[in-house]
Write a protein that holds these residues in place. Sequence first.
Motif, PDB file in Angstrom:
ATOM      1  N   LEU A 213     -12.391 -32.543   7.503  1.00 23.40           N
ATOM      2  CA  LEU A 213     -12.466 -31.225   6.855  1.00 23.40           C
ATOM      3  C   LEU A 213     -12.792 -31.401   5.378  1.00 23.40           C
ATOM      4  CD1 LEU A 213      -9.299 -29.576   8.483  1.00 23.40           C
ATOM      5  CD2 LEU A 213     -11.637 -29.743   9.379  1.00 23.40           C
ATOM      6  N   LYS A 214     -14.019 -31.057   5.009  1.00 28.95           N
ATOM      7  CA  LYS A 214     -14.464 -31.238   3.623  1.00 28.95           C
ATOM      8  C   LYS A 214     -13.738 -30.284   2.684  1.00 28.95           C
ATOM      9  CE  LYS A 214     -18.601 -31.732   0.780  1.00 28.95           C
ATOM     10  NZ  LYS A 214     -20.077 -31.751   0.767  1.00 28.95           N
ATOM     11  N   ARG A 215     -13.272 -30.793   1.577  1.00 27.39           N
ATOM     12  CA  ARG A 215     -12.573 -29.995   0.576  1.00 27.39           C
ATOM     13  C   ARG A 215     -13.509 -29.645  -0.566  1.00 27.39           C
ATOM     14  NH1 ARG A 215      -7.409 -30.370   2.629  1.00 27.39           N
ATOM     15  NH2 ARG A 215      -7.869 -30.750   4.822  1.00 27.39           N
ATOM     16  N   ALA A 216     -13.158 -28.585  -1.280  1.00 28.91           N
ATOM     17  CA  ALA A 216     -14.049 -28.054  -2.299  1.00 28.91           C
ATOM     18  C   ALA A 216     -13.350 -27.957  -3.640  1.00 28.91           C
ATOM     19  CB  ALA A 216     -14.541 -26.666  -1.877  1.00 28.91           C
ATOM     20  N   VAL A 217     -14.156 -27.917  -4.693  1.00 26.13           N
ATOM     21  CA  VAL A 217     -13.634 -27.650  -6.033  1.00 26.13           C
ATOM     22  C   VAL A 217     -13.271 -26.173  -6.111  1.00 26.13           C
ATOM     23  CG1 VAL A 217     -14.108 -27.725  -8.495  1.00 26.13           C
ATOM     24  CG2 VAL A 217     -15.118 -29.434  -6.987  1.00 26.13           C
ATOM     25  N   PRO A 218     -12.028 -25.828  -6.439  1.00 28.33           N
ATOM     26  CA  PRO A 218     -11.652 -24.415  -6.484  1.00 28.33           C
ATOM     27  C   PRO A 218     -12.499 -23.635  -7.477  1.00 28.33           C
ATOM     28  CG  PRO A 218      -9.705 -25.801  -6.546  1.00 28.33           C
ATOM     29  CD  PRO A 218     -10.892 -26.706  -6.711  1.00 28.33           C
ATOM     30  N   SER A 219     -12.849 -22.419  -7.106  1.00 31.13           N
ATOM     31  CA  SER A 219     -13.623 -21.522  -7.959  1.00 31.13           C
ATOM     32  C   SER A 219     -13.211 -20.088  -7.657  1.00 31.13           C
ATOM     33  CB  SER A 219     -15.112 -21.702  -7.681  1.00 31.13           C
ATOM     34  OG  SER A 219     -15.886 -20.831  -8.463  1.00 31.13           O
ATOM     35  N   PRO A 220     -13.107 -19.212  -8.672  1.00 30.14           N
ATOM     36  CA  PRO A 220     -13.335 -19.492 -10.091  1.00 30.14           C
ATOM     37  C   PRO A 220     -12.265 -20.416 -10.666  1.00 30.14           C
ATOM     38  CG  PRO A 220     -12.380 -17.326  -9.824  1.00 30.14           C
ATOM     39  CD  PRO A 220     -12.670 -17.825  -8.439  1.00 30.14           C
ATOM     40  N   MET A 221     -12.636 -21.120 -11.713  1.00 28.14           N
ATOM     41  CA  MET A 221     -11.745 -22.101 -12.303  1.00 28.14           C
ATOM     42  C   MET A 221     -11.079 -21.544 -13.554  1.00 28.14           C
ATOM     43  SD  MET A 221     -13.967 -25.583 -11.916  1.00 28.14           S
ATOM     44  CE  MET A 221     -14.749 -26.015 -10.353  1.00 28.14           C
ATOM     45  N   PRO A 222      -9.798 -21.223 -13.482  1.00 27.07           N
ATOM     46  CA  PRO A 222      -9.091 -20.749 -14.672  1.00 27.07           C
ATOM     47  C   PRO A 222      -8.862 -21.907 -15.633  1.00 27.07           C
ATOM     48  CG  PRO A 222      -7.545 -21.071 -12.901  1.00 27.07           C
ATOM     49  CD  PRO A 222      -8.914 -21.341 -12.324  1.00 27.07           C
ATOM     50  N   PRO A 223      -8.546 -21.617 -16.884  1.00 27.91           N
ATOM     51  CA  PRO A 223      -8.262 -22.706 -17.816  1.00 27.91           C
ATOM     52  C   PRO A 223      -7.036 -23.489 -17.359  1.00 27.91           C
ATOM     53  CG  PRO A 223      -8.325 -20.563 -18.946  1.00 27.91           C
ATOM     54  CD  PRO A 223      -8.448 -20.304 -17.490  1.00 27.91           C
ATOM     55  N   ASN A 224      -7.199 -24.768 -17.115  1.00 28.92           N
ATOM     56  CA  ASN A 224      -6.089 -25.622 -16.700  1.00 28.92           C
ATOM     57  C   ASN A 224      -5.765 -26.590 -17.828  1.00 28.92           C
ATOM     58  OD1 ASN A 224      -7.245 -24.717 -13.988  1.00 28.92           O
ATOM     59  ND2 ASN A 224      -5.398 -25.793 -13.369  1.00 28.92           N
ATOM     60  N   ARG A 225      -4.502 -26.674 -18.158  1.00 33.90           N
ATOM     61  CA  ARG A 225      -4.060 -27.585 -19.215  1.00 33.90           C
ATOM     62  C   ARG A 225      -3.514 -28.855 -18.582  1.00 33.90           C
ATOM     63  NH1 ARG A 225      -1.003 -23.263 -23.255  1.00 33.90           N
ATOM     64  NH2 ARG A 225      -2.906 -22.191 -23.944  1.00 33.90           N
ATOM     65  N   HIS A 226      -4.415 -29.788 -18.366  1.00 32.94           N
ATOM     66  CA  HIS A 226      -4.016 -31.056 -17.797  1.00 32.94           C
ATOM     67  C   HIS A 226      -3.787 -32.061 -18.926  1.00 32.94           C
ATOM     68  CE1 HIS A 226      -6.136 -29.647 -13.916  1.00 32.94           C
ATOM     69  NE2 HIS A 226      -4.843 -29.555 -13.755  1.00 32.94           N
ATOM     70  N   PRO A 299      -1.004 -27.282  -7.198  1.00 30.86           N
ATOM     71  CA  PRO A 299      -1.513 -26.781  -5.915  1.00 30.86           C
ATOM     72  C   PRO A 299      -3.031 -26.848  -5.810  1.00 30.86           C
ATOM     73  CG  PRO A 299      -0.760 -24.952  -7.283  1.00 30.86           C
ATOM     74  CD  PRO A 299      -0.332 -26.217  -7.974  1.00 30.86           C
ATOM     75  N   ARG A 300      -3.707 -26.926  -6.943  1.00 28.85           N
ATOM     76  CA  ARG A 300      -5.170 -27.060  -6.943  1.00 28.85           C
ATOM     77  C   ARG A 300      -5.524 -28.514  -7.290  1.00 28.85           C
ATOM     78  NH1 ARG A 300      -7.500 -21.846  -7.965  1.00 28.85           N
ATOM     79  NH2 ARG A 300      -9.002 -22.631  -9.444  1.00 28.85           N
ATOM     80  N   LEU A 301      -4.978 -29.404  -6.474  1.00 28.43           N
ATOM     81  CA  LEU A 301      -5.161 -30.833  -6.730  1.00 28.43           C
ATOM     82  C   LEU A 301      -6.628 -31.237  -6.679  1.00 28.43           C
ATOM     83  CD1 LEU A 301      -3.425 -33.422  -7.214  1.00 28.43           C
ATOM     84  CD2 LEU A 301      -3.665 -33.877  -4.768  1.00 28.43           C
ATOM     85  N   GLU A 302      -7.442 -30.443  -5.995  1.00 27.68           N
ATOM     86  CA  GLU A 302      -8.877 -30.760  -5.910  1.00 27.68           C
ATOM     87  C   GLU A 302      -9.516 -30.861  -7.298  1.00 27.68           C
ATOM     88  OE1 GLU A 302      -7.789 -28.103  -2.349  1.00 27.68           O
ATOM     89  OE2 GLU A 302      -7.422 -28.128  -4.509  1.00 27.68           O
ATOM     90  N   LEU A 303      -9.018 -30.067  -8.243  1.00 28.37           N
ATOM     91  CA  LEU A 303      -9.551 -30.137  -9.611  1.00 28.37           C
ATOM     92  C   LEU A 303      -9.354 -31.531 -10.203  1.00 28.37           C
ATOM     93  CD1 LEU A 303      -8.274 -26.726 -11.029  1.00 28.37           C
ATOM     94  CD2 LEU A 303     -10.657 -27.342 -10.573  1.00 28.37           C
ATOM     95  N   LEU A 304      -8.158 -32.072 -10.029  1.00 30.94           N
ATOM     96  CA  LEU A 304      -7.869 -33.397 -10.570  1.00 30.94           C
ATOM     97  C   LEU A 304      -8.575 -34.489  -9.776  1.00 30.94           C
ATOM     98  CD1 LEU A 304      -4.065 -32.998 -11.359  1.00 30.94           C
ATOM     99  CD2 LEU A 304      -5.924 -33.243 -13.009  1.00 30.94           C
ATOM    100  N   MET A 305      -8.629 -34.321  -8.463  1.00 31.58           N
ATOM    101  CA  MET A 305      -9.308 -35.307  -7.621  1.00 31.58           C
ATOM    102  C   MET A 305     -10.789 -35.395  -8.002  1.00 31.58           C
ATOM    103  SD  MET A 305      -8.751 -37.388  -4.913  1.00 31.58           S
ATOM    104  CE  MET A 305      -7.429 -36.727  -3.916  1.00 31.58           C
TER     105      MET A 305
END
Length: 427
Positions: A213-226, A299-305
């Motif tokens: 199951l292919k995963r995707a970059v979440p969109s829209p992307m809110p400002p994330n403070r990593h 919860p939006r680990l895809e952003l970091l991955m």
Amino acid sequence: MSLSLIDDSGTRRPPAGPHAPRVLIYSHDTFGLGHIRRCRAIANSLVASYPHISVIIVSGSSVISSFQFGDGVDYVRIPGIEKQSDGRYFPHHLNLDLGDTIRLRTEIIKQVVLSFDPDVVIVDKEPLGLRGELAPSLEILRRRGARIVLGLRDVLDEPCKLNEEWRLSGAVDALAHVYDDIFVYGLESVYNPLLGLPNQHLFADKVRYTGYLKRAVPSPMPPNRHPRITKGPFILVTPGGGGDGAGVIDWVISAYEADPTIELPALIVFGPFMSREKRKEFTDRIGRLPKLESIGFEPRLELLMNRAHCVVAMGGYNTFCEILSFDKPALIVPRVKPRREQAIRAERADSLRLIDVLHDPMQNGDGPRDPMQMAKALHALPKRLPPSQAYLPDLLEGLPAISRALADELSSPVRRRALTQNAMAAG
């Protein structure tokens, strides 16, 4: 591998009519994040392909509200049950015994089935649900003519253990007599999760390998403070839900403590189920190491991955899918208890040159972890080729394959099953 797929689960669509097809997805969710994340990916993909349908996820996940779902998808949370590391189950929050909690979950599921009246049902992993809680609902669904699908990850457990467990629960009989389809979210060339089960001739023609199951970059992307280290190349360390991930995190931290020359910094994501005590202990140690930073739950680990240069993980199904989807060099440190699922997956993936595997000696009873062994692996990891270099056809075709397989039930703007039932009643 293309990274062009965007998760548009936040996109609003025009409301569908009350007679559009309906899908129910059941996820027992007793441990970690794997089941709900897999079901969420399938649900969001289905409404992207068929915007007029409605999907309800029935789940016991305590963190389901943290995830974003597409328009047309909602969920019903049943009382949670927690699986301990030794395999035993306990109610997560309620002051009830396990039997009363199962009975309560059974009745809630049955009422959802009766009220929602789905055209398609996808059951995640457990053919009869936790402790048989799904059996009464499956009887209703069979009588009503719903299409009933069992969805399985690529690896369940060792064949001998799966055989014993499913034979005692009646799950093997359900494969033959209850289910219309069995979708395996993987490739047969990687692993056959039903290996060793008896009477395979009764259900073999129902099995369809979809691909991962292919995963995707979440969109829209809110400002994330990593953390600051994510601005440049870094190693993402993720133990999934974190409930059983203390070992791999301890090993990574000890490697940086023993060898400050490790080139890339690392971001450790603890996960929502790691104990406060362990989290505090690790945070104190990380605070003394300039190349390490940590966060609790994303919860939006895809952003970091997607942003990471490479990954260290335990090797659960969803993390493996993300590693493949975002084409990241990866080191897998699998758990072996209470199931060998992660170890089987990691060893097969390593043999196919998709990832590297490093076994935890403490899990195998082979002595303490050697920090320098992990440090050596972390030095080599950034130089590893990404998974796409070990080309496997249709590796990540799972989500479109599921949508195509269910097209007969979901492509119509109206509920074909309901129309058939009305015609039969009128006749």
